[in-house]
Design an enzyme around this catalytic site. Structure first.
Site, PDB file in Angstrom:
ATOM      1  N   HIS A  62       2.445  28.584   8.817  1.00 46.61           N
ATOM      2  CA  HIS A  62       0.883  29.371   9.472  1.00 46.61           C
ATOM      3  C   HIS A  62       0.227  28.238   9.136  1.00 46.61           C
ATOM      4  CE1 HIS A  62       3.220  32.432  10.760  1.00 46.61           C
ATOM      5  NE2 HIS A  62       3.377  31.969  12.063  1.00 46.61           N
ATOM      6  N   HIS A 112      -3.625  30.256   7.230  1.00 45.46           N
ATOM      7  CA  HIS A 112      -3.950  31.340   7.326  1.00 45.46           C
ATOM      8  C   HIS A 112      -5.588  30.749   6.229  1.00 45.46           C
ATOM      9  CE1 HIS A 112      -0.806  33.956   7.558  1.00 45.46           C
ATOM     10  NE2 HIS A 112      -0.310  33.185   7.083  1.00 45.46           N
ATOM     11  N   HIS A 142      -3.745  34.439  10.243  1.00 44.54           N
ATOM     12  CA  HIS A 142      -3.605  33.314  11.165  1.00 44.54           C
ATOM     13  C   HIS A 142      -4.920  32.713  10.861  1.00 44.54           C
ATOM     14  CE1 HIS A 142      -0.026  34.127  12.431  1.00 44.54           C
ATOM     15  NE2 HIS A 142       0.532  34.159  10.859  1.00 44.54           N
ATOM     16  N   HIS A 172      -1.011  35.231  18.744  1.00 45.34           N
ATOM     17  CA  HIS A 172      -0.292  34.371  18.496  1.00 45.34           C
ATOM     18  C   HIS A 172       0.500  34.227  19.052  1.00 45.34           C
ATOM     19  CE1 HIS A 172       2.436  33.315  15.453  1.00 45.34           C
ATOM     20  NE2 HIS A 172       3.244  33.863  15.958  1.00 45.34           N
ATOM     21  N   HIS A 231      -3.636  31.073  18.242  1.00 47.53           N
ATOM     22  CA  HIS A 231      -4.444  30.219  17.663  1.00 47.53           C
ATOM     23  C   HIS A 231      -3.751  28.793  16.880  1.00 47.53           C
ATOM     24  CE1 HIS A 231      -2.384  34.800  15.198  1.00 47.53           C
ATOM     25  NE2 HIS A 231      -3.798  34.959  16.147  1.00 47.53           N
ATOM     26  N   ASP A 243      -1.396  28.275  14.360  1.00 45.81           N
ATOM     27  CA  ASP A 243       0.043  28.513  14.704  1.00 45.81           C
ATOM     28  C   ASP A 243       0.886  27.485  14.858  1.00 45.81           C
ATOM     29  OD1 ASP A 243       0.010  31.587  14.734  1.00 45.81           O
ATOM     30  OD2 ASP A 243      -0.312  31.330  16.602  1.00 45.81           O
ATOM     31  N   HIS A 291       6.903  31.667   5.804  1.00 43.68           N
ATOM     32  CA  HIS A 291       7.505  32.741   5.766  1.00 43.68           C
ATOM     33  C   HIS A 291       8.829  32.905   5.323  1.00 43.68           C
ATOM     34  CE1 HIS A 291       3.844  34.728   6.942  1.00 43.68           C
ATOM     35  NE2 HIS A 291       3.347  33.920   7.830  1.00 43.68           N
ATOM     36  N   ARG A 338       5.939  36.788   2.831  1.00 39.26           N
ATOM     37  CA  ARG A 338       5.349  35.444   2.829  1.00 39.26           C
ATOM     38  C   ARG A 338       6.115  34.735   1.587  1.00 39.26           C
ATOM     39  NH1 ARG A 338      -1.317  36.183   3.990  1.00 39.26           N
ATOM     40  NH2 ARG A 338      -0.891  37.446   5.961  1.00 39.26           N
TER      41      ARG A 338
END
Length: 185
Positions: free
Chosen positions: A77, A79, A95, A103, A112, A115, A156, A173
């Site tokens: 994503h 961030h 995010h 999300h 988002h 995303d 992730h 993460r």
């Protein structure tokens, strides 16, 4: 060959951006940048890839290439904070969500802006993604990637379920890169 053809517009933007002659931006431009770039680093601080976000009047194109990641699907994503403090990269915040959506790119209520689809890493630990996944962000929302605390790309450990709010259950993460404005150099 396909990657080279897709990257060509980004390379042209970078090349044009480095010329000394100034050109007025189109009146319809909605973001203050043309190219953002991030070196993606793992929890040991080793550079394992690169992300580039190109802006064409608010239409954002993401290009990501990484290596030495465990094979399989990984959530990733954009961030909200331009900080990648290992080992957990929580300094990157949540995010990127300038429009206040829920999300998940499969969420029926929208998603988002940060995303993205799962990143599929091959058996050799490599992945490449070229995706117009950020779409057209109205009202200058793309500018929020350049707010005072910046933004980051985060990968992730697990696959994102693409629908559960707020973060898709993608696990810890494992890699992070701070987005930098190439126009400012």
């Amino acid at each position: 060959m396909r990657k080279l053809m897709v990257l060509s517009p980004l390379l042209i933007l970078v090349a044009c951006n480095n010329q000394s002659e100034e050109v007025d931006a189109p009146e319809t431009a909605s973001a203050a940048f043309e190219i953002l770039r991030a070196d993606i680093k793992n929890t040991d601080g080793e550079t394992i890839g690169e992300a580039i976000i190109g802006n064409d009047n608010g239409n954002l194109l993401l290009d990501l290439t990484v290596s030495t990641i465990n094979p399989g699907s990984h959530g990733f994503h954009i961030h909200t904070v331009g900080s990648c403090e290992a080992p957990d990269f929580k300094s990157a915040g949540g995010h990127w969500n300038p429009l206040g959506a829920e999300h998940g790119i499969e969420n029926p209520n929208g998603s988002h802006a940060g995303d993205l689809p799962n990143l599929d890493v091959d058996d050799n630990g490599n992945a490449t993604l070229v995706q117009f996944s950020l779409g057209d962000l109205a009202s200058g929302a793309a500018d929020t990637l350049l707010d005072e605390d910046g933004g980051a790309i985060v990968i992730h450990a697990d696959a994102d379920d693409l629908s559960s709010d707020p973060a898709g259950n993608a696990g810890p993460r494992i890699a992070c890169g701070v987005l930098e404005n190439m126009d400012a150099s």
